[in-house]
Design an enzyme around this catalytic site. Sequence first.
Site: not given
Ligand code: F6P
Length: 532
Positions: A193, A199, A251-252, A337, A368, A497
Amino acid sequence: MWKNVKALDSGAKIIDLFENDANRAGDFSVDALDMLFDYSKTSITEKARAALIDLANAAGVTAKRNAMFVGEKINETEGRAVLHTALRNLGGDPVVVDGADVMPEIHKTLDRMAQFSEDIRRGVFKGQGGAITDVVNIGIGGSDLGPAMATLALAPYQDGPNVHYVSNVDGAHIADTLRGLVATTTLVVVASKTFTTIETMTNARTAMAWMSETVTDPASQFAALSTAEDKTAAFGIPASRVFGFEDWVGGRYSLWGPIGFGIMIAVGNDAFRAFLRGAEAMDRHFQYADFMDNLPVMLALVGIWHNQICGHATRAVLPYDQRLMRLPAYLQQLEMESNGKSVQMDGSDVAVHTGPVVWGEPGTNGQHAFYQLIHQGSRVVPCEFLLAAEGHEADLVHQHQLLSANCLAQSEALMTGRSINVARDLMAAKGLVGDELERQARHRVFPGNRPSTTLLYPKLTPEVLGQIIALYEHRVFVEGVILGINSYDQWGVELGKELATALQPIVEGREAADDKDGSTRALVKYLQTRSV
Ligand code: F6P
């Protein structure tokens, strides 16, 4: 507000509630949209349910729900509307944000996604080596968990290229994924987003380097799903392969639009639209059904009952559906979250505990592993079972029946348990007597009276999957409103972060760890002295 409901936790035995109400199974379940949500195996009584519904009314669930659907800025700490529902508004009724209808742009993007995904699936869009065989979605959190979960869930409908999901910044994830892929027939989709998530951007650069080893124009085999078109352009991805959305999609909650592109590539546009249709049907149900007949509302109220009223700190989600194996992980982000907060919208402290710890595994594997604790441990874990009436494997009906029997057996065992007298009889039948009989019998007692709910659905089709996910989204909304919190921000992820960014040069040895605490300094020292 909470007092009236808390007083209703009478400690009534669940099994006794069935003795007193021959119709309890029907009275304490919701049958809607082909689904059956059975919450009769909980200690909720008629009085308790009425008080829970009062609680929802007092919290203003109806007004807030309406405000969400019409695009009011209910995410107050970020000043944003919450409109993932607009992404599946296939009917196209106008949804206005800041004076403009957002629906035309949403449908335009959906059509562009459909066109590009069909081009990929039909081999019209080619890599340097020919038709695309593999798609690698690089994203994390909401840009990974939802689409990865749904792609796996819809495996029987997959007729497009293989779709792989890479999320972890641990190089092992991308290395293991790219190994065995042919770069010249691979498309990399960078899903973020913000297009700043460290990452994702790190993995995207690793993928670009990998692609450039064999592909002359590596960026030509990249696409992006993002709200940040300036950043996708700076990364080298042309606007024609960028699919955008607005900041009012959390995002979620984003798998219904461009972030769901991986799902669309895997199953095709028609199945993706069926998935949206399912969610849209759940939206309408949530908007218009009375609370007592409303799946998301009742799922939320049962959650409130177990967590805030009865004090059970965790919630196990147990899909008896192997293809929903990533549902618990997806729900961990969606629920924890969203509702893992301690401060109300107005800045005051929440008076009760907020979101529970959500965890789980598919049945029968969980049986199990951790069901021992669920049946005989000292803590009560409310369980949420999910099961389809029909599997996809027409030649393995007997396995589906066995799966179903296992699912029903678990909720029955949790509720009924096994008394000491029955355990003694069992031991006596084995020939034990005296102290040894008593000792062995004690280990075979099941306390019972452990609550569970069961959600039954016809078959895990795209439409039903859409309904299930939207059901959980709205459940989170209702629980959040009752708790008075903002379910749509996530400030709690920020500190870690920031500190990771500050620690990177220290771990790399470019900066000293002097201002860090003793533990962090010692851990850094170990890593630096042990790495080659
Ligand atoms: O973990 C925090 C967060 O902002 C989530 O809410 C989101 O889904 C994720 O990082 C990834 O964010 P982006 O889509 O901006 O890379």
